[in-house]
Design an enzyme around this catalytic site. Sequence first.
Site, mmCIF file in Angstrom:
data_model
loop_
_atom_site.group_PDB
_atom_site.id
_atom_site.type_symbol
_atom_site.label_atom_id
_atom_site.label_comp_id
_atom_site.label_asym_id
_atom_site.label_seq_id
_atom_site.Cartn_x
_atom_site.Cartn_y
_atom_site.Cartn_z
ATOM 1 C CG HIS A 61 -11.811 -13.407 7.421
ATOM 2 N ND1 HIS A 61 -11.840 -12.607 6.424
ATOM 3 C CD2 HIS A 61 -12.954 -14.196 7.486
ATOM 4 C CE1 HIS A 61 -12.750 -12.840 5.794
ATOM 5 N NE2 HIS A 61 -13.722 -13.713 6.077
ATOM 6 C CG ASP A 91 -2.621 -9.373 10.286
ATOM 7 O OD1 ASP A 91 -4.019 -9.920 10.807
ATOM 8 O OD2 ASP A 91 -2.391 -8.289 10.516
HETATM 9 P P1 ADQ Z 1 -8.317 -7.203 11.017
HETATM 10 O O1 ADQ Z 1 -7.588 -7.771 12.074
HETATM 11 O O2 ADQ Z 1 -9.421 -6.073 11.287
HETATM 12 O O3 ADQ Z 1 -9.096 -8.174 10.173
HETATM 13 P P2 ADQ Z 1 -6.676 -6.021 8.586
HETATM 14 O O4 ADQ Z 1 -6.821 -6.836 7.300
HETATM 15 O O5 ADQ Z 1 -5.583 -5.219 8.609
HETATM 16 O O6 ADQ Z 1 -7.181 -6.312 10.132
HETATM 17 O O7 ADQ Z 1 -8.048 -4.910 8.405
HETATM 18 C C1 ADQ Z 1 -8.105 -3.769 9.007
HETATM 19 C C2 ADQ Z 1 -9.194 -2.672 8.001
HETATM 20 O O8 ADQ Z 1 -9.600 -1.754 9.030
HETATM 21 C C3 ADQ Z 1 -8.616 -2.302 7.038
HETATM 22 O O9 ADQ Z 1 -9.382 -2.226 5.867
HETATM 23 C C4 ADQ Z 1 -8.195 -0.693 7.447
HETATM 24 O O10 ADQ Z 1 -8.222 0.082 6.634
HETATM 25 C C5 ADQ Z 1 -9.191 -0.684 8.510
HETATM 26 N N1 ADQ Z 1 -8.810 0.477 9.450
HETATM 27 C C6 ADQ Z 1 -7.827 0.174 10.610
HETATM 28 N N2 ADQ Z 1 -7.798 1.329 11.229
HETATM 29 C C7 ADQ Z 1 -8.569 2.252 10.599
HETATM 30 C C8 ADQ Z 1 -8.874 3.411 11.078
HETATM 31 N N3 ADQ Z 1 -8.176 4.086 12.033
HETATM 32 N N4 ADQ Z 1 -9.713 4.150 10.328
HETATM 33 C C9 ADQ Z 1 -10.398 3.591 9.265
HETATM 34 N N5 ADQ Z 1 -10.224 2.124 8.808
HETATM 35 C C10 ADQ Z 1 -9.411 1.644 9.816
HETATM 36 C C11 ADQ Z 1 -9.146 -9.660 9.879
HETATM 37 C C12 ADQ Z 1 -7.795 -10.612 9.951
HETATM 38 C C13 ADQ Z 1 -7.055 -9.835 8.877
HETATM 39 C C14 ADQ Z 1 -7.484 -10.208 7.666
HETATM 40 C C15 ADQ Z 1 -8.922 -9.393 7.656
HETATM 41 C C16 ADQ Z 1 -9.541 -9.862 6.341
HETATM 42 O O11 ADQ Z 1 -7.208 -10.310 11.316
HETATM 43 O O12 ADQ Z 1 -5.820 -10.612 9.163
HETATM 44 O O13 ADQ Z 1 -6.605 -9.599 6.713
HETATM 45 O O14 ADQ Z 1 -9.752 -9.960 8.725
HETATM 46 O O15 ADQ Z 1 -9.690 -11.064 6.034
#
Ligand code: ADQ
Length: 462
Positions: free
Chosen positions: A157, A365
């Site tokens: 990921h 990311d």
């Molecule tokens: P993350 O680093 O966690 O994931 P991201 O893909 O942006 O990053 O996902 C974050 C998730 O958490 C989103 O679904 C978002 O809605 C949720 N989230 C964040 N802040 C929140 C809040 N305050 N309240 C509720 N929900 C919140 C890792 C990798 C990424 C990759 C994903 C999936 O680092 O690059 O996209 O896995 O593969």
Amino acid sequence: MSRLIIVSNRVQPPTGEGGGNQGGLAVALSAALLESSGIWFGWSGETTEQFSGHINMQRNYGVTTATIDLEEQDVEEYYNGYANRTLWPLFHYRVDIAEFESGFAEGYERVNTRFAETLEPLIEPDDLVWVHDYHLFPLGQRLRERGIGNRIGFFLHIPWPPYQLLLSLPNHRQLVETLFDYDVVGFQTADSLENFLEYVRQEMGGTTDGDGRVTVGDRSIVAIACPIGIDTANFVEASQSAGARYTCYRMRQSANGRDMIVGVDRLDYSKGLEERFLGYERYLATHEQQHGEVFLLQIAPPSRGDVQSYQEIRASLDALSGRINGAFADIEWVPIRYVNRGYPRDRLAGIYRAARIGLVTPLRDGMNLVAKEYVAAQDPEDPGVLILSRFAGAAEQMTDALLINPHSPEEICDAITRALAMPLEERIARWRKLMDNIEAEDVMWWRRRFTEALEKAPQMAA
Ligand code: ADQ
């Protein structure tokens, strides 16, 4: 269709109506498992005095989970240590803060062995096993050692770093060799895939063909780029729910006619939050007439608080937001609203929809699901503008966003200026193209693409 066994470090079953504070991976996997029968196996997040291998099976909202507890020392060495203090920074190009301690590596090996020992009896002959992320690179190898001949896939990921960077990891070759016990290895982007292939060619003397087959010695695997999506239909529905509409209404009330810029990220140094604040500060410093007309809502729930670099980024963001607010705020206007908590998905969708700009500026990311969620939540007749880091994996697909270099406050400032002035027709045209991709390549597409590749892979003899 074969039964699917998903394995990831943490298991976070769906929490039902409105969702909870699940991370990106958790949200994606719940959605994928709902489509096929199967099991989601991993760590419960709990600790136990002595590892017993006891499996806790549960069924929540159609998803069966099997979890184990780990010892305190496991969590310290494997999770806080090797995963989050060695691999995470290095794979996000932060070799400067990566920590290389042999105790971490030992804990990592031990926990992967524990996962394999406990998982083995749950695997039936026709199951597809799908292992997720950097916590579990060696799991496939540990399962093969136990005679598991099933098709096993691995999906990363996070980004795969450039060849030269990976060389700074002690025992890098041993780690990469473990990938050759999988049948299919998936990356988020063509860029990560290319970095991996470069390592294999340069360091292992491997060969690649046009069909994604990668061969080292007598072992061949399939390596693919398979970008993860969101559950788009579900997110669009959430953005039209009563909870979302109410939140959107409340946000607009409280914005009081001001344009809102939104950022939503786990509090992590890879997300470029300091650089984002500095870019916004530049905007404020150069657009005095906009004071009182715009504000940034940054939602950043803390994560990995046991790791020092995460405590540091939290402290520095507290200081930076305080400094910017101190310098620019007026009695009726605060330029940054900085919130350290999570929100249910429907409320998050309402917040996205109320924002004129989605500001997504990670320094690195794997993908970034927030960028996709922001687009999915927009009003098709009056959509906001996505400003996206070119170093997010999502930038490979989302070329109609305003793409910026997150290290440059000037580029962030210029993109904010441009987004706020963008005519409706251009906003709609850009949004439509972004949305077409998010609808076509959603989380179901991602799951199908990966599992079809896995089903097609020749079954390896154990
Ligand atoms: P993350 O680093 O966690 O994931 P991201 O893909 O942006 O990053 O996902 C974050 C998730 O958490 C989103 O679904 C978002 O809605 C949720 N989230 C964040 N802040 C929140 C809040 N305050 N309240 C509720 N929900 C919140 C890792 C990798 C990424 C990759 C994903 C999936 O680092 O690059 O996209 O896995 O593969």
